[in-house]
Write a protein that holds these residues in place. Structure first.
Motif, PDB file in Angstrom:
ATOM      1  N   LYS A 262       2.533   1.792  88.515  1.00 55.93           N
ATOM      2  CA  LYS A 262       1.102   1.944  88.293  1.00 55.93           C
ATOM      3  C   LYS A 262       0.632   1.621  86.883  1.00 55.93           C
ATOM      4  O   LYS A 262      -0.555   1.370  86.673  1.00 55.93           O
ATOM      5  CB  LYS A 262       0.699   3.398  88.604  1.00 55.93           C
ATOM      6  N   GLY A 263       1.516   1.689  85.890  1.00 59.30           N
ATOM      7  CA  GLY A 263       1.054   1.570  84.515  1.00 59.30           C
ATOM      8  C   GLY A 263       1.539   0.330  83.799  1.00 59.30           C
ATOM      9  O   GLY A 263       1.899  -0.674  84.415  1.00 59.30           O
ATOM     10  N   ASP A 264       1.565   0.408  82.472  1.00 57.32           N
ATOM     11  CA  ASP A 264       2.012  -0.684  81.606  1.00 57.32           C
ATOM     12  C   ASP A 264       3.342  -0.252  81.009  1.00 57.32           C
ATOM     13  O   ASP A 264       3.403   0.325  79.918  1.00 57.32           O
ATOM     14  CB  ASP A 264       0.963  -0.942  80.520  1.00 57.32           C
ATOM     15  N   PHE A 265       4.439  -0.529  81.713  1.00 55.45           N
ATOM     16  CA  PHE A 265       5.745   0.011  81.337  1.00 55.45           C
ATOM     17  C   PHE A 265       6.194  -0.480  79.969  1.00 55.45           C
ATOM     18  O   PHE A 265       6.762   0.285  79.181  1.00 55.45           O
ATOM     19  CB  PHE A 265       6.779  -0.347  82.407  1.00 55.45           C
ATOM     20  N   VAL A 266       5.954  -1.736  79.661  1.00 55.77           N
ATOM     21  CA  VAL A 266       6.359  -2.282  78.358  1.00 55.77           C
ATOM     22  C   VAL A 266       5.623  -1.559  77.236  1.00 55.77           C
ATOM     23  O   VAL A 266       6.215  -1.180  76.223  1.00 55.77           O
ATOM     24  CB  VAL A 266       6.111  -3.798  78.300  1.00 55.77           C
ATOM     25  N   ALA A 267       4.312  -1.342  77.416  1.00 55.32           N
ATOM     26  CA  ALA A 267       3.542  -0.611  76.402  1.00 55.32           C
ATOM     27  C   ALA A 267       4.011   0.836  76.293  1.00 55.32           C
ATOM     28  O   ALA A 267       4.054   1.408  75.196  1.00 55.32           O
ATOM     29  CB  ALA A 267       2.057  -0.659  76.735  1.00 55.32           C
ATOM     30  N   TYR A 268       4.360   1.431  77.428  1.00 54.46           N
ATOM     31  CA  TYR A 268       4.870   2.802  77.417  1.00 54.46           C
ATOM     32  C   TYR A 268       6.170   2.903  76.621  1.00 54.46           C
ATOM     33  O   TYR A 268       6.371   3.835  75.842  1.00 54.46           O
ATOM     34  CB  TYR A 268       5.149   3.282  78.835  1.00 54.46           C
ATOM     35  N   LEU A 269       7.086   1.951  76.848  1.00 58.46           N
ATOM     36  CA  LEU A 269       8.370   1.980  76.142  1.00 58.46           C
ATOM     37  C   LEU A 269       8.162   1.940  74.626  1.00 58.46           C
ATOM     38  O   LEU A 269       8.804   2.675  73.875  1.00 58.46           O
ATOM     39  CB  LEU A 269       9.247   0.805  76.579  1.00 58.46           C
ATOM     40  N   LYS A 270       7.265   1.075  74.201  1.00 58.97           N
ATOM     41  CA  LYS A 270       6.988   0.949  72.767  1.00 58.97           C
ATOM     42  C   LYS A 270       6.233   2.163  72.238  1.00 58.97           C
ATOM     43  O   LYS A 270       6.571   2.725  71.189  1.00 58.97           O
ATOM     44  CB  LYS A 270       6.181  -0.325  72.516  1.00 58.97           C
ATOM     45  N   GLY A 271       5.209   2.587  72.976  1.00 62.29           N
ATOM     46  CA  GLY A 271       4.337   3.659  72.498  1.00 62.29           C
ATOM     47  C   GLY A 271       5.004   5.010  72.432  1.00 62.29           C
ATOM     48  O   GLY A 271       4.661   5.840  71.574  1.00 62.29           O
ATOM     49  N   THR A 272       5.965   5.266  73.330  1.00 62.74           N
ATOM     50  CA  THR A 272       6.615   6.579  73.348  1.00 62.74           C
ATOM     51  C   THR A 272       7.311   6.873  72.028  1.00 62.74           C
ATOM     52  O   THR A 272       7.364   8.025  71.569  1.00 62.74           O
ATOM     53  CB  THR A 272       7.622   6.658  74.510  1.00 62.74           C
ATOM     54  N   GLY A 369       6.772  11.258  82.193  1.00 63.37           N
ATOM     55  CA  GLY A 369       8.229  11.265  82.287  1.00 63.37           C
ATOM     56  C   GLY A 369       8.909  10.728  81.045  1.00 63.37           C
ATOM     57  O   GLY A 369       9.925  11.263  80.590  1.00 63.37           O
ATOM     58  N   LEU A 370       8.355   9.667  80.468  1.00 62.26           N
ATOM     59  CA  LEU A 370       8.948   9.069  79.277  1.00 62.26           C
ATOM     60  C   LEU A 370       8.824  10.001  78.071  1.00 62.26           C
ATOM     61  O   LEU A 370       9.758  10.134  77.272  1.00 62.26           O
ATOM     62  CB  LEU A 370       8.277   7.731  78.984  1.00 62.26           C
ATOM     63  N   ALA A 371       7.671  10.656  77.931  1.00 63.80           N
ATOM     64  CA  ALA A 371       7.487  11.583  76.815  1.00 63.80           C
ATOM     65  C   ALA A 371       8.423  12.783  76.940  1.00 63.80           C
ATOM     66  O   ALA A 371       9.013  13.234  75.942  1.00 63.80           O
ATOM     67  CB  ALA A 371       6.034  12.052  76.761  1.00 63.80           C
ATOM     68  N   ILE A 372       8.587  13.287  78.160  1.00 66.43           N
ATOM     69  CA  ILE A 372       9.487  14.428  78.372  1.00 66.43           C
ATOM     70  C   ILE A 372      10.923  14.015  78.064  1.00 66.43           C
ATOM     71  O   ILE A 372      11.678  14.757  77.418  1.00 66.43           O
ATOM     72  CB  ILE A 372       9.362  14.945  79.820  1.00 66.43           C
ATOM     73  N   ALA A 373      11.307  12.831  78.521  1.00 69.94           N
ATOM     74  CA  ALA A 373      12.666  12.346  78.257  1.00 69.94           C
ATOM     75  C   ALA A 373      12.899  12.197  76.756  1.00 69.94           C
ATOM     76  O   ALA A 373      13.970  12.539  76.242  1.00 69.94           O
ATOM     77  CB  ALA A 373      12.887  11.013  78.961  1.00 69.94           C
ATOM     78  N   TYR A 374      11.897  11.697  76.037  1.00 69.71           N
ATOM     79  CA  TYR A 374      12.038  11.504  74.592  1.00 69.71           C
ATOM     80  C   TYR A 374      12.257  12.838  73.888  1.00 69.71           C
ATOM     81  O   TYR A 374      13.111  12.964  72.999  1.00 69.71           O
ATOM     82  CB  TYR A 374      10.791  10.814  74.036  1.00 69.71           C
ATOM     83  N   CYS A 375      11.486  13.845  74.289  1.00 70.83           N
ATOM     84  CA  CYS A 375      11.610  15.165  73.673  1.00 70.83           C
ATOM     85  C   CYS A 375      12.946  15.820  74.011  1.00 70.83           C
ATOM     86  O   CYS A 375      13.384  16.726  73.298  1.00 70.83           O
ATOM     87  CB  CYS A 375      10.460  16.063  74.114  1.00 70.83           C
ATOM     88  N   PHE A 379      15.797   9.538  76.300  1.00 70.99           N
ATOM     89  CA  PHE A 379      14.880   8.426  76.575  1.00 70.99           C
ATOM     90  C   PHE A 379      15.626   7.135  76.892  1.00 70.99           C
ATOM     91  O   PHE A 379      15.334   6.454  77.879  1.00 70.99           O
ATOM     92  CB  PHE A 379      13.966   8.226  75.360  1.00 70.99           C
ATOM     93  N   ASP A 380      16.593   6.768  76.058  1.00 68.74           N
ATOM     94  CA  ASP A 380      17.326   5.518  76.281  1.00 68.74           C
ATOM     95  C   ASP A 380      18.099   5.561  77.594  1.00 68.74           C
ATOM     96  O   ASP A 380      18.173   4.559  78.310  1.00 68.74           O
ATOM     97  CB  ASP A 380      18.275   5.241  75.113  1.00 68.74           C
ATOM     98  N   ARG A 381      18.670   6.727  77.895  1.00 70.44           N
ATOM     99  CA  ARG A 381      19.462   6.826  79.121  1.00 70.44           C
ATOM    100  C   ARG A 381      18.599   6.622  80.364  1.00 70.44           C
ATOM    101  O   ARG A 381      18.973   5.872  81.266  1.00 70.44           O
ATOM    102  CB  ARG A 381      20.147   8.188  79.199  1.00 70.44           C
ATOM    103  N   VAL A 382      17.439   7.269  80.444  1.00 72.00           N
ATOM    104  CA  VAL A 382      16.655   7.244  81.682  1.00 72.00           C
ATOM    105  C   VAL A 382      15.822   5.974  81.833  1.00 72.00           C
ATOM    106  O   VAL A 382      15.207   5.763  82.881  1.00 72.00           O
ATOM    107  CB  VAL A 382      15.755   8.485  81.788  1.00 72.00           C
ATOM    108  N   THR A 383      15.782   5.134  80.798  1.00 70.54           N
ATOM    109  CA  THR A 383      15.059   3.861  80.904  1.00 70.54           C
ATOM    110  C   THR A 383      16.001   2.659  80.933  1.00 70.54           C
ATOM    111  O   THR A 383      15.547   1.534  81.119  1.00 70.54           O
ATOM    112  CB  THR A 383      14.089   3.689  79.726  1.00 70.54           C
ATOM    113  N   GLU A 384      17.284   2.902  80.766  1.00 67.40           N
ATOM    114  CA  GLU A 384      18.248   1.807  80.605  1.00 67.40           C
ATOM    115  C   GLU A 384      18.231   0.824  81.760  1.00 67.40           C
ATOM    116  O   GLU A 384      18.249  -0.396  81.548  1.00 67.40           O
ATOM    117  CB  GLU A 384      19.657   2.382  80.444  1.00 67.40           C
TER     118      GLU A 384
END
Length: 391
Positions: A262-272, A369-375, A379-384
């Motif tokens: 649904k979103g902009d995954f590339v922007a999410y990866l960078k923005g997180t 989900g990305l913000a929770i993973a980062y905290c 983050f790297d593991r769940v987006t790999e």
């Protein structure tokens, strides 16, 4: 093929051109009130219908764009707000195509909203008006020939509005086993699964993979005997689940799957990664996309994510919540980070229009989900598994 939420098709035009009659003809029901005097439709009226080859769609009947009554300004504002939520616009006119219609058409084009034009009441009014840059179809609600209208909808409605191949189709194959971790806790709805869980199960069935659904309390024992290709969990259970799932087994969450859908995954990866740059007093925007009863202690967007962010950063941050698809704050450019929910209840078009406004204002973007993973430091593991495909 993943079915995205119902695409929205808006009916726009001046007062008394038959917009409500058109939506009634499409639905076969008296959804919108029809009257001879102008200004009958006030707030947008919505109705769901099924279109063969597309699936369910939401039709949105709007007030006349030329309403000059005492409440006209409010009605026109609501009509313009509806335009921000549609995947396809149908511009209806009757006896003449004038400056109001031309302005609407130019607005559609400026906002990149697909559209076509319906010359309604063609049994009463002939038109010699040349309309450039649009498909035009003659129509009469008194003797409706629906196939021609449905064909135009199928022609102009983007396929991305109702189906996408980006949930697990590009990673999971037929015969694979995927474990779905579904905690049953205070935040779980009574007697049902939430939409992301249901859609993920259906996606795996369509692929021909095995979907194994477990509570988090059963996961450790299950993994003693099984090695699935992937584990997908509720993001709120990341801390525990990541400690149980061996590093050799890929892990992600339902919210992250939907951040791609649904979103902009590339922007999410960078923005997180902006989370590491937050300072005392910085403003964070929490973007919900549906209405729900709020539990102040357990609400993920209003309580848990703010608490996780402040604990991780050690900073005192300011949080603003925008619910449903309400308007963004007037000072949106002053926010350092915006965190969007998975968006399971809305369309990708609706989310992307919101995100694009924030990107233009220089606001960094993330996802629940990305913000929770980062905290939680994973983050790297769940987006790999997705980074190589989407970056």
């Amino acid at each position: 093929m993943v079915k995205v939420n119902r695409p929205h098709i808006g009916i726009f035009g001046k007062m008394n051109v038959g917009k409500s009659s058109l939506i009634n003809a499409l639905t076969g029901q008296e959804v919108s009130v029809v009257a001879a005097h102008p200004g009958t439709t006030t707030d947008p009226v919505k109705k769901i219908i099924e279109i063969l080859g597309i699936g369910p769609v939401t039709l949105v009947d709007t007030a006349g764009i030329d309403d000059s009554s005492a409440l006209g300004a409010q009605r026109v504002r609501r009509t313009n707000e509806a335009l921000d939520q549609v995947d396809l616009a149908i511009l209806v006119f009757a006896d003449d195509f004038n400056s109001y219609d031309q302005s609407l058409m130019e607005t559609f084009q400026a906002r990149s909203v697909p559209f076509f034009v319906v010359h309604n009441k063609c049994d009463l009014y002939a038109t010699n008006t040349e309309i450039k840059g649009a498909d035009v179809v003659d129509f009469s609600c008194k003797e409706p020939h629906l196939p021609i209208l449905l064909d135009m909808i199928k022609k102009h409605l983007p396929k991305s509005a109702y189906s996408q191949d980006v949930l697990l189709d590009d990673y999971v194959e037929r015969g694979d086993e995927v474990v779905l971790v579904i905690p049953i806790d205070a935040s779980a709805p009574e007697g049902r699964l939430i939409l992301p869980q249901v859609q993920t199960i259906r996606n795996l069935l369509d692929i021909g993979a095995a979907a194994v659904c477990l509570k988090d309390t059963e996961l450790r024992e299950y993994l003693r005997l099984h090695t699935p290709k992937l584990v997908v969990t509720d993001s709120q259970a990341f801390k525990y689940v990541s400690s149980v799932v061996p590093p050799t087994i890929p892990l992600t969450s339902f919210s992250i799957l939907f951040s791609r859908l649904k979103g902009d995954f590339v922007a999410y990866l960078k923005g997180t990664r902006t989370i590491d740059k937050l300072q005392d007093g910085d403003k964070v925007l929490i973007l919900e996309s549906c209405s729900h009863s709020v539990n102040k202690c357990d609400d993920i967007g209003r309580t848990k994510i703010p608490n996780w962010l402040q604990k991780y950063t050690g900073k005192k941050l300011q949080f603003t919540v925008v619910a449903n698809l309400d308007a963004l704050p007037d000072d949106a450019e002053t926010y350092k980070l915006a965190i969007q929910c998975g968006g399971c209840m809305v369309t990708r078009t609706q989310i992307m229009r919101r995100l694009n406004i924030l990107k233009e204002k220089g606001v960094a973007l993330s996802n629940y989900g990305l913000a929770i993973a980062y905290c939680n430091g994973i983050f790297d593991r769940v987006t790999e598994i997705f980074r190589k495909q989407d970056q």
